[in-house]
Scaffold this motif. Structure first.
Motif, PDB file in Angstrom:
ATOM      1  N   SER A 135      27.107   8.469  52.625  1.00 33.75           N
ATOM      2  CA  SER A 135      27.993   9.464  53.325  1.00 33.75           C
ATOM      3  C   SER A 135      28.631  10.163  52.033  1.00 33.75           C
ATOM      4  O   SER A 135      28.675  10.750  51.727  1.00 33.75           O
ATOM      5  CB  SER A 135      29.863   8.915  53.938  1.00 33.75           C
ATOM      6  OG  SER A 135      29.996   7.817  53.083  1.00 33.75           O
ATOM      7  N   GLN A 136      28.546   8.814  50.858  1.00 31.91           N
ATOM      8  CA  GLN A 136      28.478   9.834  49.300  1.00 31.91           C
ATOM      9  C   GLN A 136      27.620  11.152  49.383  1.00 31.91           C
ATOM     10  O   GLN A 136      27.495  11.940  48.460  1.00 31.91           O
ATOM     11  CB  GLN A 136      28.328   8.583  49.164  1.00 31.91           C
ATOM     12  CG  GLN A 136      29.624   7.343  49.136  1.00 31.91           C
ATOM     13  CD  GLN A 136      28.920   6.418  49.484  1.00 31.91           C
ATOM     14  OE1 GLN A 136      27.774   6.299  50.157  1.00 31.91           O
ATOM     15  NE2 GLN A 136      29.072   5.104  49.844  1.00 31.91           N
ATOM     16  N   GLU A 158      28.401  13.950  50.983  1.00 34.69           N
ATOM     17  CA  GLU A 158      29.405  14.803  50.291  1.00 34.69           C
ATOM     18  C   GLU A 158      28.668  14.937  49.053  1.00 34.69           C
ATOM     19  O   GLU A 158      29.454  16.478  49.014  1.00 34.69           O
ATOM     20  CB  GLU A 158      30.490  13.290  49.788  1.00 34.69           C
ATOM     21  CG  GLU A 158      31.537  14.190  49.244  1.00 34.69           C
ATOM     22  CD  GLU A 158      32.864  13.168  48.829  1.00 34.69           C
ATOM     23  OE1 GLU A 158      33.489  13.410  48.938  1.00 34.69           O
ATOM     24  OE2 GLU A 158      32.924  12.156  49.211  1.00 34.69           O
ATOM     25  N   LEU A 204      34.273  12.732  42.275  1.00 33.29           N
ATOM     26  CA  LEU A 204      33.389  12.755  43.252  1.00 33.29           C
ATOM     27  C   LEU A 204      33.069  10.643  43.554  1.00 33.29           C
ATOM     28  O   LEU A 204      32.578  10.506  42.444  1.00 33.29           O
ATOM     29  CB  LEU A 204      31.793  13.024  43.470  1.00 33.29           C
ATOM     30  CG  LEU A 204      31.190  13.511  44.452  1.00 33.29           C
ATOM     31  CD1 LEU A 204      32.653  14.463  45.230  1.00 33.29           C
ATOM     32  CD2 LEU A 204      29.563  13.936  44.392  1.00 33.29           C
ATOM     33  N   PRO A 213      34.966  14.056  54.384  1.00 32.88           N
ATOM     34  CA  PRO A 213      35.143  14.386  53.267  1.00 32.88           C
ATOM     35  C   PRO A 213      36.190  14.926  52.506  1.00 32.88           C
ATOM     36  O   PRO A 213      36.212  16.637  53.257  1.00 32.88           O
ATOM     37  CB  PRO A 213      33.923  14.789  52.335  1.00 32.88           C
ATOM     38  CG  PRO A 213      33.326  15.177  53.941  1.00 32.88           C
ATOM     39  CD  PRO A 213      33.586  14.833  55.337  1.00 32.88           C
ATOM     40  N   SER A 229      42.352  13.860  55.983  1.00 35.17           N
ATOM     41  CA  SER A 229      42.725  14.919  55.177  1.00 35.17           C
ATOM     42  C   SER A 229      44.086  14.637  54.380  1.00 35.17           C
ATOM     43  O   SER A 229      44.222  14.935  53.176  1.00 35.17           O
ATOM     44  CB  SER A 229      42.178  16.198  55.251  1.00 35.17           C
ATOM     45  OG  SER A 229      40.694  15.518  55.791  1.00 35.17           O
TER      46      SER A 229
END
Length: 397
Positions: free
Chosen positions: A103-104, A107, A128, A222, A273
């Motif tokens: 996922s990092q 993003e 980030l 994200p 979010s």
């Protein structure tokens, strides 16, 4: 902060300029397939031939239930021993040991211009996750190199030609998902939480490998930082297994024709979010009550893969927001469906108590102008519970 309609279009349009697989489905919401993400998953599947597994992908599985994964590998498997894929394999092997996820990387790729264009569409924020050297030592340099290597792979292997050749499939996936995205809920969510974002970007990931199984899919949301403000993003995989056909052009179904999953994910992930950034600031307060995550509650939530109190609280509050948004929209049928799913079927046993508190919040916006201002009331009520109270709620469910 309200953003003028034309300003919103101006900061969302650059993505559409480099990718035809994009649709503006409301002034603030876009739905797309992202070339960077699809390139990543094609490369990841090839890399797995060398490193055996990465998240849901593994060397032994053919993924013939996911057409883009299956035919993408078939199209590009001759590249698996080329230098660019060998380097990507080594990068992913190191990132697997550092981050244990992808996922990092995804993003980070959303900050880049879509391939083949170079550079960043928006400046990358210092916070980030990919850049967090304390949590992920060495990941920043590897992530940057991964982006460069993927851009090289896109160009060398002509991945753009594959995307263009299969435009019909990708557009079919977008059309399936579009039918069920509940964009009408977003203004109600903004009002309920007392917060607005500059935009909402939804991305399909047809190329993301998912283990075979009728209920298997993946999504995450994200939070992106744009020059116009925070942008709530969501990426989600296919959620329907498809029978294998001879070629991608033969498919009439595309893996995203799933009303229940799409409605759930688009509201649920957008809900994160609103909730996650606020709860991140209150983590010490949340962890004071970790004893409330009893074995009985953990068992109740096992189908939702929740393993600690922190995540338990986050997921309860996101689901609370889903239900109360449906109530605000006057859709009691949907609210009751969500209650049944979240409480009875999925085991989120604190929701009835949280709903009682939510009514207090909804009827006194002078005292509680936004969800953030009401969180102390919620945590005070939760703090008053005992592990025995939690177990009793589980038994009542």
């Amino acid at each position: 902060m309200k953003i003028p309609f034309l300003s919103l279009l101006s900061f969302l349009m650059p993505m559409a300029a480099y990718c035809q697989l994009s649709e503006q489905i409301s002034p603030k919401v876009s739905l797309s397939v992202n070339a960077n993400i699809e390139t990543y998953f094609i490369a990841e599947k090839l890399a797995v031939d060398h490193i055996r597994n990465y998240v849901f992908s593994n060397k032994e599985a053919s993924f013939d239930h996911q057409p883009i994964v299956y035919f993408g590998y078939k199209e590009f498997r001759s590249w698996k021993d080329r230098p660019v894929i060998l380097r990507i394999s080594e990068i992913l092997k190191q990132l697997r040991d550092i981050q244990h996820d992808n996922s990092q990387q995804i993003e980070y790729l959303l900050y880049l211009h879509q391939f083949p264009k170079k550079g960043f569409r928006w400046p990358v924020p210092n916070d980030l996750p990919m850049y967090n050297e304390t949590q992920y030592p060495g990941a920043k340099a590897l992530g940057i190199e991964l982006g460069d290597s993927l851009a090289s792979f896109y160009k060398q292997a002509r991945v753009g030609d594959f995307l263009k050749k299969n435009t019909v499939f990708y557009k079919g996936a977008l059309a399936e998902a579009r039918k069920y995205i509940n964009i009408k809920a977003i203004p109600y969510m903004e009002k309920w939480y007392g917060q607005q974002f500059a935009g909402y970007e939804l991305y399909l990931m047809p190329g993301m490998p998912i283990t075979a199984g009728d209920d298997n899919y993946r999504a995450f949301g994200p939070m992106l930082t744009s020059p116009k403000g925070k942008v709530s993003a969501m990426v989600f995989s296919s959620s329907i297994q498809l029978p294998l056909l001879k070629a991608l052009k033969d498919y009439q179904h595309f893996g995203f024709d799933n009303a229940e999953v799409t409605r759930f994910l688009t509201v649920h992930e957008v809900g994160h979010s609103f909730v996650n950034p606020q709860l991140a600031k209150m983590k010490p307060t949340i962890l004071q009550d970790s004893a409330l995550f009893t074995p009985a509650l953990a068992k109740s939530l096992e189908n939702s893969y929740i393993g600690n109190w922190d995540v338990c609280v986050i997921e309860h509050l996101v689901r609370l927001g889903e239900i109360r948004t449906a109530v605000a929209m006057g859709d009691e049928t949907e609210a009751n469906r969500l209650r049944k799913m979240h409480v009875t079927e999925m085991g989120f046993v604190l929701i009835p108590m949280l709903e009682e508190l939510a009514v207090v919040y909804e009827t006194d916006h002078t005292k509680y102008p936004d969800f953030k201002s009401f969180l102390p009331v919620i945590f005070e009520a939760v703090h008053g519970l005992t592990p025995q109270d939690i177990d009793k709620l589980v038994q009542q469910k």
